[in-house]
Design an enzyme around this catalytic site. Structure first.
Site, PDB file in Angstrom:
ATOM      1  N   GLU A  96       0.842  -1.193   0.000  1.00 54.00           N
ATOM      2  CA  GLU A  96       0.000   0.000   0.000  1.00 54.00           C
ATOM      3  C   GLU A  96       0.880   1.247   0.000  1.00 54.00           C
ATOM      4  O   GLU A  96       1.773   1.384   0.836  1.00 54.00           O
ATOM      5  CB  GLU A  96      -0.932   0.042   1.219  1.00 54.00           C
ATOM      6  CG  GLU A  96      -1.752   1.331   1.243  1.00 54.00           C
ATOM      7  CD  GLU A  96      -2.811   1.401   2.344  1.00 54.00           C
ATOM      8  OE1 GLU A  96      -2.845   0.500   3.212  1.00 54.00           O
ATOM      9  OE2 GLU A  96      -3.596   2.370   2.317  1.00 54.00           O
ATOM     10  N   ASN A 152      -4.421   4.926  -2.181  1.00 55.89           N
ATOM     11  CA  ASN A 152      -5.578   5.590  -1.565  1.00 55.89           C
ATOM     12  C   ASN A 152      -6.080   6.745  -2.418  1.00 55.89           C
ATOM     13  O   ASN A 152      -5.326   7.665  -2.740  1.00 55.89           O
ATOM     14  CB  ASN A 152      -5.192   6.142  -0.187  1.00 55.89           C
ATOM     15  CG  ASN A 152      -4.883   5.043   0.802  1.00 55.89           C
ATOM     16  OD1 ASN A 152      -5.782   4.396   1.317  1.00 55.89           O
ATOM     17  ND2 ASN A 152      -3.594   4.814   1.045  1.00 55.89           N
ATOM     18  N   ASP A 188     -12.021   1.257   2.400  1.00 58.31           N
ATOM     19  CA  ASP A 188     -10.975   1.324   3.422  1.00 58.31           C
ATOM     20  C   ASP A 188     -11.578   1.703   4.778  1.00 58.31           C
ATOM     21  O   ASP A 188     -12.618   2.352   4.842  1.00 58.31           O
ATOM     22  CB  ASP A 188      -9.968   2.400   2.987  1.00 58.31           C
ATOM     23  CG  ASP A 188      -8.597   2.233   3.622  1.00 58.31           C
ATOM     24  OD1 ASP A 188      -8.444   1.384   4.518  1.00 58.31           O
ATOM     25  OD2 ASP A 188      -7.675   2.960   3.208  1.00 58.31           O
ATOM     26  N   GLU A 244      -6.536  -4.768   8.745  1.00 58.88           N
ATOM     27  CA  GLU A 244      -5.505  -3.741   8.927  1.00 58.88           C
ATOM     28  C   GLU A 244      -5.018  -3.661  10.368  1.00 58.88           C
ATOM     29  O   GLU A 244      -5.763  -3.959  11.295  1.00 58.88           O
ATOM     30  CB  GLU A 244      -6.080  -2.363   8.600  1.00 58.88           C
ATOM     31  CG  GLU A 244      -6.421  -2.113   7.175  1.00 58.88           C
ATOM     32  CD  GLU A 244      -6.725  -0.636   6.968  1.00 58.88           C
ATOM     33  OE1 GLU A 244      -5.834   0.044   6.445  1.00 58.88           O
ATOM     34  OE2 GLU A 244      -7.816  -0.171   7.332  1.00 58.88           O
TER      35      GLU A 244
HETATM   36  P1  C2E Z   1      -5.025   4.008   5.623  1.00 60.72           P
HETATM   37  O1  C2E Z   1      -5.224   4.029   4.157  1.00 60.72           O
HETATM   38  O2  C2E Z   1      -6.009   3.251   6.430  1.00 60.72           O
HETATM   39  O3  C2E Z   1      -3.544   3.467   5.844  1.00 60.72           O
HETATM   40  C1  C2E Z   1      -3.150   2.705   6.948  1.00 60.72           C
HETATM   41  C2  C2E Z   1      -2.514   3.571   8.023  1.00 60.72           C
HETATM   42  O4  C2E Z   1      -2.281   2.789   9.188  1.00 60.72           O
HETATM   43  C3  C2E Z   1      -1.161   4.127   7.626  1.00 60.72           C
HETATM   44  O5  C2E Z   1      -0.985   5.361   8.311  1.00 60.72           O
HETATM   45  C4  C2E Z   1      -0.198   3.079   8.189  1.00 60.72           C
HETATM   46  O6  C2E Z   1       1.109   3.554   8.393  1.00 60.72           O
HETATM   47  C5  C2E Z   1      -0.904   2.771   9.497  1.00 60.72           C
HETATM   48  N1  C2E Z   1      -0.592   1.425  10.000  1.00 60.72           N
HETATM   49  C6  C2E Z   1      -0.279   0.328   9.287  1.00 60.72           C
HETATM   50  N2  C2E Z   1      -0.092  -0.739  10.086  1.00 60.72           N
HETATM   51  C7  C2E Z   1      -0.306  -0.300  11.336  1.00 60.72           C
HETATM   52  C8  C2E Z   1      -0.273  -0.955  12.627  1.00 60.72           C
HETATM   53  O7  C2E Z   1      -0.014  -2.147  12.755  1.00 60.72           O
HETATM   54  N3  C2E Z   1      -0.558  -0.179  13.700  1.00 60.72           N
HETATM   55  C9  C2E Z   1      -0.862   1.154  13.589  1.00 60.72           C
HETATM   56  N4  C2E Z   1      -1.127   1.828  14.711  1.00 60.72           N
HETATM   57  N5  C2E Z   1      -0.901   1.782  12.397  1.00 60.72           N
HETATM   58  C10 C2E Z   1      -0.628   1.065  11.295  1.00 60.72           C
HETATM   59  P2  C2E Z   1      -0.480   6.667   7.553  1.00 60.72           P
HETATM   60  O8  C2E Z   1       0.592   6.333   6.584  1.00 60.72           O
HETATM   61  O9  C2E Z   1      -0.178   7.680   8.600  1.00 60.72           O
HETATM   62  O10 C2E Z   1      -1.753   7.128   6.723  1.00 60.72           O
HETATM   63  C11 C2E Z   1      -2.911   7.546   7.373  1.00 60.72           C
HETATM   64  C12 C2E Z   1      -4.056   7.706   6.417  1.00 60.72           C
HETATM   65  O11 C2E Z   1      -3.829   8.795   5.515  1.00 60.72           O
HETATM   66  C13 C2E Z   1      -4.288   6.502   5.518  1.00 60.72           C
HETATM   67  O12 C2E Z   1      -5.007   5.501   6.224  1.00 60.72           O
HETATM   68  C14 C2E Z   1      -5.079   7.122   4.387  1.00 60.72           C
HETATM   69  O13 C2E Z   1      -6.448   7.247   4.739  1.00 60.72           O
HETATM   70  C15 C2E Z   1      -4.462   8.509   4.290  1.00 60.72           C
HETATM   71  N6  C2E Z   1      -3.472   8.486   3.193  1.00 60.72           N
HETATM   72  C16 C2E Z   1      -2.178   8.086   3.197  1.00 60.72           C
HETATM   73  N7  C2E Z   1      -1.603   8.244   1.982  1.00 60.72           N
HETATM   74  C17 C2E Z   1      -2.572   8.745   1.181  1.00 60.72           C
HETATM   75  C18 C2E Z   1      -2.614   9.124  -0.206  1.00 60.72           C
HETATM   76  O14 C2E Z   1      -1.630   8.999  -0.979  1.00 60.72           O
HETATM   77  N8  C2E Z   1      -3.800   9.617  -0.678  1.00 60.72           N
HETATM   78  C19 C2E Z   1      -4.903   9.753   0.134  1.00 60.72           C
HETATM   79  N9  C2E Z   1      -6.047  10.245  -0.405  1.00 60.72           N
HETATM   80  N10 C2E Z   1      -4.898   9.392   1.414  1.00 60.72           N
HETATM   81  C20 C2E Z   1      -3.747   8.893   1.939  1.00 60.72           C
HETATM   82 MG    MG Z   2      -5.657   2.672   2.754  1.00 62.41          MG
HETATM   83 MG    MG Z   3      -7.322   1.879   6.442  1.00 57.83          MG
HETATM   84 MG    MG Z   4      -7.138   5.240   7.591  1.00 61.80          MG
END
Ligand code: C2E
Ligand code: MG
Ligand code: MG
Ligand code: MG
Length: 285
Positions: free
Chosen positions: A59, A114, A176, A233
């Site tokens: 991802e 995403n 998601d 997730e």
């Molecule tokens: P998401 O799409 O649900 O991505 C999963 C988030 O959970 C990611 O945070 C990831 O680093 C985190 N995560 C993964 N495994 C674990 C785990 O075991 N424990 C915990 N506590 N967290 C975990 P991240 O990278 O901070 O991204 C947060 C959100 O921001 C994403 O949730 C998504 O909704 C958004 N996002 C990130 N990149 C993009 C992008 O390129 N475009 C858009 N539109 N949204 C994005």
């Molecule tokens: Mg996602």
């Molecule tokens: Mg998610």
């Molecule tokens: Mg999220």
């Protein structure tokens, strides 16, 4: 918009709220000024099939290193970009970078990306997404587009049309953070998603709240019956993984396997998978 209410000359302006608003405004200004092509980058988090121990996808997760503010996390800047009408530009830049990275991967590995619900409602951005995907040197069937449930308070007909278009292109489309929105069931009922991603809050609560365990169990059964895929997730511990295995949750993502990694580490990561198919903590940091 914060209105100031004055009572006897004393401001009762909510200071926490005001701080948050000021922070958001600062981030929005920095976003507008930023050289996003240069300042945005992407980390990739593995999605693992535990029945084989193999990584089936990565991802793409956006990272922004602002010249003015330093590292800002996507939970903050994506929301602000959406509200400020800047998300479409971010999406196009990020998708371009993610596709370029994925072109270097082995052919059986998928890319999850995403999208914002705002993107789906903009015909112009939809055209650019379609153009980027079809011009990339990668089979669209390897591309999975994720849409966050809480953002689906948009024109449902427009969202449905967009999902259809993306599926017609060959991509799969995931709901998601499933279970966190206002009407999770009606979303999978009304929209043609090919996959759900169960939100990590259910996994986190699994040990302490028996309801979470049962909800995950039911969602796995539901997705099986509906013939759609299901990713779990936020799997962080051995205990969680053991419980999920009992439930038949086979496709998982979380720190237990790996944190998001840099594109340069993907080769090493996949190499390490062949040697040690269960955990890859070596590459976490
Ligand atoms: P998401 O799409 O649900 O991505 C999963 C988030 O959970 C990611 O945070 C990831 O680093 C985190 N995560 C993964 N495994 C674990 C785990 O075991 N424990 C915990 N506590 N967290 C975990 P991240 O990278 O901070 O991204 C947060 C959100 O921001 C994403 O949730 C998504 O909704 C958004 N996002 C990130 N990149 C993009 C992008 O390129 N475009 C858009 N539109 N949204 C994005
Ligand atoms: Mg996602
Ligand atoms: Mg998610
Ligand atoms: Mg999220």
């Amino acid at each position: 918009h914060g209105k100031r209410h004055r009572r006897g000359g004393v401001s009762v302006f909510d200071t926490n709220h005001s701080t948050q608003m000021q922070q958001d405004a600062t981030i929005e200004i920095a976003l507008r000024k930023a050289d996003l092509e240069r300042e945005l980058s992407i980390m990739f988090q593995p999605i693992v099939d535990v029945t084989t121990g193999e990584t089936v996808a990565f991802e793409a997760l956006a990272r922004w290193k602002s010249t003015h503010l330093g590292e800002v996390m996507p939970d903050q800047f994506i929301r602000i970009a959406e509200r400020g009408g800047l998300i479409n530009r971010l999406t196009v830049i990020l998708l371009g970078k993610a596709l370029a990275a994925a072109e270097e991967w082995p052919e059986d590995i998928h890319l999850s990306f995403n999208l914002s619900a705002h993107d789906l409602c903009s015909p112009d951005v939809m055209l650019q997404i379609i153009k980027l995907v079809s011009e990339a040197n990668i089979d669209p069937r390897r591309i999975d587009l994720e849409i966050t449930e809480t953002a689906l308070l948009h024109d449902i007909n427009q969202v449905r049309e967009a999902i259809r278009m993306l599926k017609f292109l060959g991509c799969s489309v995931s709901l998601d953070d499933f279970g966190t929105g206002y009407s999770s069931l009606s979303h999978i009922h009304a929209l043609p998603f090919t996959k759900i991603k169960i939100d990590r809050s259910f996994v986190q609560a699994m040990n302490t709240n028996p309801a979470s365990y049962k909800i995950i169990k039911s969602l796995l059964a539901l997705s099986r019956d509906m013939g759609i895929d299901c990713v779990i997730e936020g799997v962080e511990t051995e205990d969680e993984m053991r419980l999920l295995r009992q439930l038949g949750g086979n496709i998982v993502q979380g720190y237990y396997f790996s944190a998001p990694i840099h594109q340069d580490m993907i080769g090493a990561y996949l190499g390490a998978c062949g040697l040690e198919p269960v955990r890859h903590h070596v590459l976490m940091s």
